[in-house]
Motif scaffolding. Structure first.
Motif, PDB file in Angstrom:
ATOM      1  N   VAL A   1       0.841  -1.201   0.000  1.00 16.90           N
ATOM      2  CA  VAL A   1       0.000   0.000   0.000  1.00 16.90           C
ATOM      3  C   VAL A   1       0.878   1.254   0.000  1.00 16.90           C
ATOM      4  CG1 VAL A   1      -1.593   1.384   1.390  1.00 16.90           C
ATOM      5  CG2 VAL A   1      -2.010  -1.057   1.079  1.00 16.90           C
ATOM      6  N   GLU A   2       1.901   1.278   0.842  1.00 14.70           N
ATOM      7  CA  GLU A   2       2.739   2.478   0.962  1.00 14.70           C
ATOM      8  C   GLU A   2       3.629   2.685  -0.260  1.00 14.70           C
ATOM      9  OE1 GLU A   2       4.842   2.584   4.652  1.00 14.70           O
ATOM     10  OE2 GLU A   2       3.008   2.683   5.863  1.00 14.70           O
ATOM     11  N   ARG A   3       3.826   1.638  -1.060  1.00 16.80           N
ATOM     12  CA  ARG A   3       4.591   1.778  -2.303  1.00 16.80           C
ATOM     13  C   ARG A   3       3.678   2.017  -3.502  1.00 16.80           C
ATOM     14  NH1 ARG A   3       6.744  -2.730  -3.845  1.00 16.80           N
ATOM     15  NH2 ARG A   3       5.879  -4.080  -2.207  1.00 16.80           N
ATOM     16  N   GLY A   4       2.378   2.083  -3.262  1.00 17.46           N
ATOM     17  CA  GLY A   4       1.440   2.341  -4.345  1.00 17.46           C
ATOM     18  C   GLY A   4       1.154   1.151  -5.215  1.00 17.46           C
ATOM     19  N   ARG A   5       1.488  -0.055  -4.739  1.00 14.55           N
ATOM     20  CA  ARG A   5       1.235  -1.259  -5.517  1.00 14.55           C
ATOM     21  C   ARG A   5      -0.172  -1.797  -5.288  1.00 14.55           C
ATOM     22  NH1 ARG A   5       3.825  -1.465  -9.588  1.00 14.55           N
ATOM     23  NH2 ARG A   5       3.392  -3.696  -9.730  1.00 14.55           N
ATOM     24  N   ARG A   6      -0.800  -1.369  -4.219  1.00 13.39           N
ATOM     25  CA  ARG A   6      -2.155  -1.803  -3.914  1.00 13.39           C
ATOM     26  C   ARG A   6      -2.987  -0.618  -3.472  1.00 13.39           C
ATOM     27  NH1 ARG A   6      -3.486  -7.149  -5.428  1.00 13.39           N
ATOM     28  NH2 ARG A   6      -1.562  -8.350  -5.325  1.00 13.39           N
ATOM     29  N   ILE A   7      -4.251  -0.631  -3.858  1.00 11.94           N
ATOM     30  CA  ILE A   7      -5.182   0.394  -3.407  1.00 11.94           C
ATOM     31  C   ILE A   7      -5.845  -0.106  -2.123  1.00 11.94           C
ATOM     32  CG2 ILE A   7      -7.258   1.716  -3.949  1.00 11.94           C
ATOM     33  CD1 ILE A   7      -6.637   1.369  -6.893  1.00 11.94           C
ATOM     34  N   PRO A   8      -5.682   0.586  -1.005  1.00  7.57           N
ATOM     35  CA  PRO A   8      -6.275   0.108   0.251  1.00  7.57           C
ATOM     36  C   PRO A   8      -7.797   0.115   0.197  1.00  7.57           C
ATOM     37  CG  PRO A   8      -5.453   2.341   0.528  1.00  7.57           C
ATOM     38  CD  PRO A   8      -4.962   1.864  -0.825  1.00  7.57           C
ATOM     39  N   ARG A   9      -8.395  -0.928   0.722  1.00 11.90           N
ATOM     40  CA  ARG A   9      -9.838  -1.017   0.782  1.00 11.90           C
ATOM     41  C   ARG A   9     -10.357  -0.093   1.879  1.00 11.90           C
ATOM     42  NH1 ARG A   9     -12.174  -5.495  -1.501  1.00 11.90           N
ATOM     43  NH2 ARG A   9     -14.077  -4.327  -1.050  1.00 11.90           N
ATOM     44  N   PRO A  10     -11.640   0.246   1.873  1.00 13.47           N
ATOM     45  CA  PRO A  10     -12.211   1.143   2.890  1.00 13.47           C
ATOM     46  C   PRO A  10     -11.943   0.682   4.316  1.00 13.47           C
ATOM     47  CG  PRO A  10     -13.750   0.876   1.085  1.00 13.47           C
ATOM     48  CD  PRO A  10     -12.634  -0.090   0.821  1.00 13.47           C
ATOM     49  N   GLU A  11     -12.027  -0.625   4.553  1.00 13.72           N
ATOM     50  CA  GLU A  11     -11.826  -1.120   5.915  1.00 13.72           C
ATOM     51  C   GLU A  11     -10.371  -0.935   6.372  1.00 13.72           C
ATOM     52  OE1 GLU A  11     -12.215  -4.797   3.170  1.00 13.72           O
ATOM     53  OE2 GLU A  11     -13.137  -2.816   3.407  1.00 13.72           O
ATOM     54  N   TYR A  12      -9.450  -0.977   5.450  1.00 14.87           N
ATOM     55  CA  TYR A  12      -8.038  -0.722   5.768  1.00 14.87           C
ATOM     56  C   TYR A  12      -7.877   0.708   6.280  1.00 14.87           C
ATOM     57  CZ  TYR A  12      -2.924  -0.552   4.961  1.00 14.87           C
ATOM     58  OH  TYR A  12      -1.555  -0.410   5.095  1.00 14.87           O
ATOM     59  N   LEU A  13      -8.482   1.659   5.577  1.00 15.71           N
ATOM     60  CA  LEU A  13      -8.381   3.061   5.975  1.00 15.71           C
ATOM     61  C   LEU A  13      -9.106   3.330   7.293  1.00 15.71           C
ATOM     62  CD1 LEU A  13      -8.856   4.711   2.460  1.00 15.71           C
ATOM     63  CD2 LEU A  13      -6.744   4.563   3.791  1.00 15.71           C
ATOM     64  N   ASP A  14     -10.217   2.661   7.489  1.00 16.31           N
ATOM     65  CA  ASP A  14     -10.941   2.819   8.753  1.00 16.31           C
ATOM     66  C   ASP A  14     -10.095   2.351   9.935  1.00 16.31           C
ATOM     67  OD1 ASP A  14     -13.219   3.937   7.658  1.00 16.31           O
ATOM     68  OD2 ASP A  14     -14.217   1.997   7.366  1.00 16.31           O
ATOM     69  N   ARG A  15      -9.465   1.175   9.797  1.00 16.56           N
ATOM     70  CA  ARG A  15      -8.635   0.649  10.867  1.00 16.56           C
ATOM     71  C   ARG A  15      -7.403   1.532  11.078  1.00 16.56           C
ATOM     72  NH1 ARG A  15      -9.049  -1.270  14.710  1.00 16.56           N
ATOM     73  NH2 ARG A  15      -7.336  -2.782  14.795  1.00 16.56           N
ATOM     74  N   ALA A  16      -6.802   2.006   9.958  1.00 13.99           N
ATOM     75  CA  ALA A  16      -5.628   2.876  10.077  1.00 13.99           C
ATOM     76  C   ALA A  16      -5.988   4.157  10.813  1.00 13.99           C
ATOM     77  CB  ALA A  16      -5.072   3.193   8.692  1.00 13.99           C
TER      78      ALA A  16
ATOM     79  N   ARG B   1      -9.239  11.764   9.363  1.00 14.25           N
ATOM     80  CA  ARG B   1      -8.511  12.261   8.193  1.00 14.25           C
ATOM     81  C   ARG B   1      -8.139  11.136   7.228  1.00 14.25           C
ATOM     82  NH1 ARG B   1      -6.919  15.034  12.630  1.00 14.25           N
ATOM     83  NH2 ARG B   1      -7.043  17.317  12.610  1.00 14.25           N
ATOM     84  N   LEU B   2      -7.747  10.002   7.753  1.00 13.52           N
ATOM     85  CA  LEU B   2      -7.401   8.878   6.882  1.00 13.52           C
ATOM     86  C   LEU B   2      -8.659   8.199   6.337  1.00 13.52           C
ATOM     87  CD1 LEU B   2      -4.379   7.293   8.802  1.00 13.52           C
ATOM     88  CD2 LEU B   2      -4.343   8.710   6.740  1.00 13.52           C
ATOM     89  N   ALA B   3      -9.672   8.099   7.161  1.00  9.97           N
ATOM     90  CA  ALA B   3     -10.930   7.504   6.700  1.00  9.97           C
ATOM     91  C   ALA B   3     -11.533   8.319   5.566  1.00  9.97           C
ATOM     92  CB  ALA B   3     -11.917   7.392   7.862  1.00  9.97           C
ATOM     93  N   ALA B   4     -11.305   9.642   5.585  1.00 12.85           N
ATOM     94  CA  ALA B   4     -11.856  10.514   4.536  1.00 12.85           C
ATOM     95  C   ALA B   4     -11.243  10.231   3.176  1.00 12.85           C
ATOM     96  CB  ALA B   4     -11.627  11.981   4.918  1.00 12.85           C
ATOM     97  N   LEU B   5     -10.088   9.584   3.165  1.00 11.80           N
ATOM     98  CA  LEU B   5      -9.431   9.269   1.889  1.00 11.80           C
ATOM     99  C   LEU B   5     -10.231   8.247   1.083  1.00 11.80           C
ATOM    100  CD1 LEU B   5      -5.718   9.032   3.097  1.00 11.80           C
ATOM    101  CD2 LEU B   5      -6.789  10.917   1.849  1.00 11.80           C
ATOM    102  N   LYS B   6     -11.188   7.599   1.733  1.00 12.31           N
ATOM    103  CA  LYS B   6     -12.019   6.615   1.025  1.00 12.31           C
ATOM    104  C   LYS B   6     -12.745   7.251  -0.156  1.00 12.31           C
ATOM    105  CE  LYS B   6     -14.219   5.383   4.756  1.00 12.31           C
ATOM    106  NZ  LYS B   6     -15.164   4.714   5.685  1.00 12.31           N
ATOM    107  N   GLU B   7     -13.173   8.502   0.020  1.00 12.28           N
ATOM    108  CA  GLU B   7     -13.886   9.184  -1.053  1.00 12.28           C
ATOM    109  C   GLU B   7     -12.976   9.414  -2.250  1.00 12.28           C
ATOM    110  OE1 GLU B   7     -15.774  12.721   0.288  1.00 12.28           O
ATOM    111  OE2 GLU B   7     -16.725  11.763   2.021  1.00 12.28           O
ATOM    112  N   ASP B   8     -11.703   9.763  -1.987  1.00 10.86           N
ATOM    113  CA  ASP B   8     -10.764   9.989  -3.072  1.00 10.86           C
ATOM    114  C   ASP B   8     -10.479   8.706  -3.848  1.00 10.86           C
ATOM    115  OD1 ASP B   8     -10.343  12.753  -2.415  1.00 10.86           O
ATOM    116  OD2 ASP B   8      -9.098  12.089  -0.751  1.00 10.86           O
ATOM    117  N   LEU B   9     -10.514   7.584  -3.141  1.00  8.77           N
ATOM    118  CA  LEU B   9     -10.194   6.306  -3.764  1.00  8.77           C
ATOM    119  C   LEU B   9     -11.400   5.612  -4.389  1.00  8.77           C
ATOM    120  CD1 LEU B   9      -7.774   4.785  -1.101  1.00  8.77           C
ATOM    121  CD2 LEU B   9      -7.160   5.699  -3.343  1.00  8.77           C
ATOM    122  N   ALA B  10     -12.590   6.099  -4.064  1.00  8.33           N
ATOM    123  CA  ALA B  10     -13.809   5.404  -4.482  1.00  8.33           C
ATOM    124  C   ALA B  10     -13.893   5.205  -5.990  1.00  8.33           C
ATOM    125  CB  ALA B  10     -15.044   6.163  -3.988  1.00  8.33           C
TER     126      ALA B  10
END
Length: 280
Positions: free
Chosen positions: A53-68, A77-86
């Motif tokens: 994820v941190e190397r940009g090889r995978r797009i984190p799923r919504p649950e990943y961002l929620d837990r982070a 702030r990190l959970a809000a990134l879900k909208e950008d990735l949607a």
């Protein structure tokens, strides 16, 4: 179900969003004094997954961002990134087509190989995608199904626009993609959608002596600015047609195909008959 999505390849828009997301995740993790292994253990993922994820090889799923967000106390702030990735988690050609569909006041489509994507049930779409050779990976299959379901939201009985006109060749109603159970549900779904007040669904019977759709499936999108564009997709090629002369030819062809097809009421009766012939 996969816990993450494949990363973007040769996609500038998706790449830019991903770079922002990966930087934010890495900065918050490092600020918390956690290694990738420690962070992964805290959110329930492996070190390799965090690294991807941190190397940009995978797009984190919504649950990943929620837990982070929870573990790193990011205050949403990190959970809000879900909208950008949607949106960028879907292939670029799907995003481009979805934007055109959102800007259309009328969508017209003729199909002679499969049921149109906007009309497909999940089971039918799964069978279509699963038939692809070479096959999609599990991640790719999940991604494409999610993208198709997302696009289908535009076909809504509760709204008046856009208007839809679909012409399906009879062959698409009789080709048992996914088996009889899947096909029965697909036909039932077509009958339900045919009742939507902004949808005209027609069938072009195989017994017509003249068929102007033999060259293949295509669509027309009449946009809010008054322009009309065409779209064709064959094999791995997806092409939007903007040249006025080419669009005019498709427009004329679609008008002819509609005239050759059964009218919407006759088409509903026809689909009901095909459904009755399908073994349960």
């Amino acid at each position: 179900m996969s816990v993450w999505d494949a990363g973007p390849e040769d996609d500038e828009e998706a790449g830019a969003v991903m770079r922002t997301v990966q930087r934010q995740l890495k900065l918050w993790r490092e600020s918390a004094g956690l290694t990738q292994a420690e962070f992964g253990a805290a959110i329930g993922y492996g070190e390799e997954q965090v690294s991807a994820v941190e190397r940009g090889r995978r797009i984190p799923r919504p649950e990943y961002l929620d837990r982070a967000d929870e573990v790193l106390s990011a205050g949403g702030r990190l959970a809000a990134l879900k909208e950008d990735l949607a949106e960028v988690r879907y292939p670029k050609k799907v995003r481009d087509l979805k934007k055109l569909e959102a800007d259309a006041v009328e969508l017209c489509a003729y199909n002679n190989s499969v049921i149109h994507g906007l009309l497909q049930t999940v089971a039918y779409a799964t069978s279509v995608f699963s038939a692809r050779r070479p096959p999609f990976s599990a991640d790719e299959l999940e991604q494409r199904l999610a993208a198709r379901v997302s696009r289908q939201k535009i076909v809504d009985s509760a709204v008046a626009q856009p208007s839809f006109s679909f012409v399906q060749c009879e062959s698409t109603l009789r080709r048992p993609i996914g088996g009889s159970v899947v096909m029965r549900r697909q036909l039932e779904s077509l009958l339900e959608i045919a009742e939507f007040r902004n949808v005209d669904l027609q069938v072009l019977p195989l017994n017509r002596e003249v068929n102007s759709g033999l060259a293949g499936s295509f669509r027309l999108l009449r946009l809010k600015d008054g322009n009309t564009v065409g779209h064709v997709e064959v094999q791995h090629i997806s092409r939007v047609i903007t040249d006025p002369k080419e669009v005019q030819l498709l427009d004329m062809r679609y008008g002819t195909i509609r005239a050759q097809a059964l009218d919407p009421r006759e088409s509903t009766v026809f689909i009901e008959r095909v459904l009755g012939e399908t073994c349960p």
